[in-house]
Scaffold this motif. Sequence first.
Motif, PDB file in Angstrom:
ATOM      1  N   ARG A 134       0.833  -1.207   0.000  1.00 26.20           N
ATOM      2  CA  ARG A 134       0.000   0.000   0.000  1.00 26.20           C
ATOM      3  C   ARG A 134       0.867   1.256   0.000  1.00 26.20           C
ATOM      4  N   LEU A 135       1.991   1.208   0.708  1.00 25.24           N
ATOM      5  CA  LEU A 135       2.895   2.359   0.748  1.00 25.24           C
ATOM      6  C   LEU A 135       3.506   2.609  -0.618  1.00 25.24           C
ATOM      7  N   ALA A 136       3.869   1.529  -1.328  1.00 21.38           N
ATOM      8  CA  ALA A 136       4.393   1.680  -2.686  1.00 21.38           C
ATOM      9  C   ALA A 136       3.338   2.255  -3.614  1.00 21.38           C
ATOM     10  N   HIS A 137       2.107   1.780  -3.495  1.00 22.02           N
ATOM     11  CA  HIS A 137       1.011   2.311  -4.313  1.00 22.02           C
ATOM     12  C   HIS A 137       0.758   3.779  -3.987  1.00 22.02           C
ATOM     13  N   SER A 138       0.812   4.115  -2.701  1.00 21.31           N
ATOM     14  CA  SER A 138       0.603   5.505  -2.296  1.00 21.31           C
ATOM     15  C   SER A 138       1.709   6.407  -2.829  1.00 21.31           C
ATOM     16  N   ALA A 139       2.963   5.913  -2.794  1.00 20.41           N
ATOM     17  CA  ALA A 139       4.077   6.708  -3.328  1.00 20.41           C
ATOM     18  C   ALA A 139       3.899   6.965  -4.816  1.00 20.41           C
ATOM     19  N   LEU A 140       3.442   5.955  -5.555  1.00 17.73           N
ATOM     20  CA  LEU A 140       3.215   6.115  -6.986  1.00 17.73           C
ATOM     21  C   LEU A 140       2.094   7.105  -7.256  1.00 17.73           C
ATOM     22  N   THR A 141       1.027   7.038  -6.460  1.00 15.19           N
ATOM     23  CA  THR A 141      -0.112   7.942  -6.653  1.00 15.19           C
ATOM     24  C   THR A 141       0.256   9.378  -6.309  1.00 15.19           C
ATOM     25  N   LEU A 142       0.882   9.564  -5.132  1.00 11.85           N
ATOM     26  CA  LEU A 142       1.226  10.918  -4.696  1.00 11.85           C
ATOM     27  C   LEU A 142       2.340  11.526  -5.540  1.00 11.85           C
ATOM     28  N   LEU A 143       3.061  10.692  -6.267  1.00 11.75           N
ATOM     29  CA  LEU A 143       4.074  11.197  -7.190  1.00 11.75           C
ATOM     30  C   LEU A 143       3.444  12.089  -8.258  1.00 11.75           C
ATOM     31  N   PHE A 144       2.176  11.810  -8.589  1.00  9.75           N
ATOM     32  CA  PHE A 144       1.479  12.568  -9.627  1.00  9.75           C
ATOM     33  C   PHE A 144       0.511  13.604  -9.062  1.00  9.75           C
ATOM     34  N   ILE A 145      -0.115  13.292  -7.916  1.00 13.11           N
ATOM     35  CA  ILE A 145      -1.153  14.192  -7.407  1.00 13.11           C
ATOM     36  C   ILE A 145      -0.766  14.884  -6.104  1.00 13.11           C
ATOM     37  N   GLY A 146       0.377  14.527  -5.525  1.00 13.92           N
ATOM     38  CA  GLY A 146       0.785  15.097  -4.254  1.00 13.92           C
ATOM     39  C   GLY A 146       1.437  16.463  -4.411  1.00 13.92           C
ATOM     40  N   ASP A 147       1.835  17.020  -3.282  1.00 12.70           N
ATOM     41  CA  ASP A 147       2.513  18.311  -3.253  1.00 12.70           C
ATOM     42  C   ASP A 147       3.828  18.222  -4.019  1.00 12.70           C
ATOM     43  N   LYS A 148       4.109  19.218  -4.850  1.00 16.80           N
ATOM     44  CA  LYS A 148       5.297  19.176  -5.711  1.00 16.80           C
ATOM     45  C   LYS A 148       6.602  19.136  -4.922  1.00 16.80           C
ATOM     46  N   LYS A 149       6.609  19.759  -3.729  1.00 11.08           N
ATOM     47  CA  LYS A 149       7.867  19.797  -2.980  1.00 11.08           C
ATOM     48  C   LYS A 149       8.244  18.428  -2.417  1.00 11.08           C
ATOM     49  N   TYR A 150       7.291  17.499  -2.412  1.00 13.04           N
ATOM     50  CA  TYR A 150       7.590  16.145  -1.944  1.00 13.04           C
ATOM     51  C   TYR A 150       7.764  15.165  -3.097  1.00 13.04           C
ATOM     52  N   LYS A 151       7.664  15.627  -4.330  1.00 12.82           N
ATOM     53  CA  LYS A 151       7.711  14.730  -5.478  1.00 12.82           C
ATOM     54  C   LYS A 151       9.007  13.948  -5.534  1.00 12.82           C
ATOM     55  N   ARG A 152      10.119  14.608  -5.291  1.00 14.99           N
ATOM     56  CA  ARG A 152      11.425  13.933  -5.379  1.00 14.99           C
ATOM     57  C   ARG A 152      11.552  12.840  -4.313  1.00 14.99           C
ATOM     58  N   PHE A 153      10.939  13.061  -3.137  1.00 13.92           N
ATOM     59  CA  PHE A 153      11.021  12.053  -2.082  1.00 13.92           C
ATOM     60  C   PHE A 153      10.163  10.832  -2.405  1.00 13.92           C
ATOM     61  N   PHE A 154       8.990  11.078  -3.000  1.00 17.66           N
ATOM     62  CA  PHE A 154       8.155   9.944  -3.403  1.00 17.66           C
ATOM     63  C   PHE A 154       8.835   9.147  -4.517  1.00 17.66           C
ATOM     64  N   ALA A 155       9.505   9.857  -5.419  1.00 18.13           N
ATOM     65  CA  ALA A 155      10.257   9.167  -6.471  1.00 18.13           C
ATOM     66  C   ALA A 155      11.373   8.321  -5.861  1.00 18.13           C
ATOM     67  N   ALA A 156      12.040   8.867  -4.842  1.00 16.58           N
ATOM     68  CA  ALA A 156      13.109   8.120  -4.174  1.00 16.58           C
ATOM     69  C   ALA A 156      12.556   6.889  -3.465  1.00 16.58           C
ATOM     70  N   GLY A 157      11.445   7.052  -2.753  1.00 24.50           N
ATOM     71  CA  GLY A 157      10.866   5.918  -2.038  1.00 24.50           C
ATOM     72  C   GLY A 157      10.387   4.831  -2.974  1.00 24.50           C
ATOM     73  N   LEU A 158       9.735   5.229  -4.066  1.00 23.30           N
ATOM     74  CA  LEU A 158       9.253   4.244  -5.035  1.00 23.30           C
ATOM     75  C   LEU A 158      10.414   3.512  -5.694  1.00 23.30           C
ATOM     76  N   SER A 159      11.452   4.241  -6.089  1.00 31.01           N
ATOM     77  CA  SER A 159      12.597   3.599  -6.741  1.00 31.01           C
ATOM     78  C   SER A 159      13.327   2.676  -5.764  1.00 31.01           C
ATOM     79  N   MET A 160      13.374   3.054  -4.475  1.00 27.97           N
ATOM     80  CA  MET A 160      14.018   2.192  -3.486  1.00 27.97           C
ATOM     81  C   MET A 160      13.264   0.869  -3.339  1.00 27.97           C
ATOM     82  N   LEU A 161      11.932   0.940  -3.258  1.00 26.96           N
ATOM     83  CA  LEU A 161      11.131  -0.275  -3.115  1.00 26.96           C
ATOM     84  C   LEU A 161      11.252  -1.176  -4.343  1.00 26.96           C
TER      85      LEU A 161
END
Length: 468
Positions: free
Chosen positions: A401-428
């Motif tokens: 669910r966390l991986a799915h959330s990272a992928l979703t928020l990568l597109f619809i989340g706050d832009k200042k957190y985009k790089r962190f969601f990309a990092a978390g998704l790529s790590m998983l």
Amino acid sequence: MERIKKLYHESYLAYLINLINAEYLPAFKEMFFSSLLWKICLWFYTNVMNSKIFRLIFDMEYISEIWYKSFFYKSMTYGIRKLSFRLDRSSFKFNSLFVGIFLAFVLLIPNNYWSNLVWIPLFCALVILFLSHNMTNRIGTVFGLVNFVMIMFTVLLEIAFPYKAVITLIYLILSIDFFFLVSFSVRNIESLEQIELILFVTSALLCVIGFRQNTITGITASATFPDGISFGGILILLFPFVFVYPMEFKSGLRRSLYLAFIFISFWNVISATQSKAAFIGFIVELAVLLATDIKLAPFILILMPFGLSSAIENFRRTWVESTSYGNIITNTVNMFRQLWNYGFGVNSRKFMSIYNSVGSSYEDLNSMITIPYVKISPIYKNIVIEFGAVVMFGFLYYILRLAHSALTLLFIGDKKYKRFFAAGLSMLIGISVSSFFESTLFAPRTLLVYWGMIGLLRAIRIMSLSVY
């Protein structure tokens, strides 16, 4: 334009479209909604999907509601909150920076000095310090409840089984506790960037140590870890979060220099570990990061020649070894078997071997905590093991669910957190792919770093959703 419209309305195509919309679609809808298939779908939705058993298995929100309404949760949080007002706060204030320092300690301590007597007291001190300042808050109350449940489960394990049988599960429990500590400690972007700075400096030191080992002595780069495989696994856990750290620098030159330094360092040292799992995981992580920010692609292509020869040799060895199993069908079957065993880096085969053998392999040995004149029933042991399995699979589901959330928020989340969601998704994704080949996730240090990175991702998700 009007002439085109007129030609269209007079055409046979327009006649067919109007005929379908006017006659065939309504007839099809009426036939479908009066069919047996639609009645079965309605019955399944009403009686199965909305049933308590189905929601208890698949609906996390429903499970959360039950948990928060349960007598155990209410009574325990009330007791913890009541106790918190009787305890004095530590004069030494807690800072989220301590979490980063603890991670740096875990990563930099030499393997010869790594011991449970060294890191467990430090971790317990960090937990107590956090609780002493936050137990009156909701996050402190919840964290106190988490620790109470984990301590209770650990005691139950040690009453039923010998220490050697459950030591791996105890490491897992402590790592999950660290996951909660990280996710509750990092509450704003400033504390997140402080921890990322510590990880950046620590990773740079590890890369320097590994590079010197490989170039001066010619041995496999292992830095402070027992072997190159363990070191490679740690590097692919750290790389995404370390790589995105300089991306928000205001100075373009400074940002480019930091990105170039960290990429070249990881590119060379991961090859020097001679771990095919780390090398492939690194390539996958890099591909995911570039997919989220394609503007970095020319920059990365320019840097790739710095260390390309060792990378090519490592990839050649990887290709030869990974294709030596037989034909393409055998290779495909092996790949999916590895996906099942090591999905998202979680060594389920290792866990299930513990799960299946812990009760039978150590029946004749004494448990760590013995109670005189009390004989432990096999039923009790089975209950403890089954409860642990349920908790473990629950966390596996949460990681998905966390991986799915990272992928979703990568597109619809706050832009200042985009790089962190990309990092978390790529790590998983990177740790999951690398585990097709090798996995050291049940090593204590790897467990701590893995769950620490998962905790960072959860903290970023909470900040992005503005829960705090």
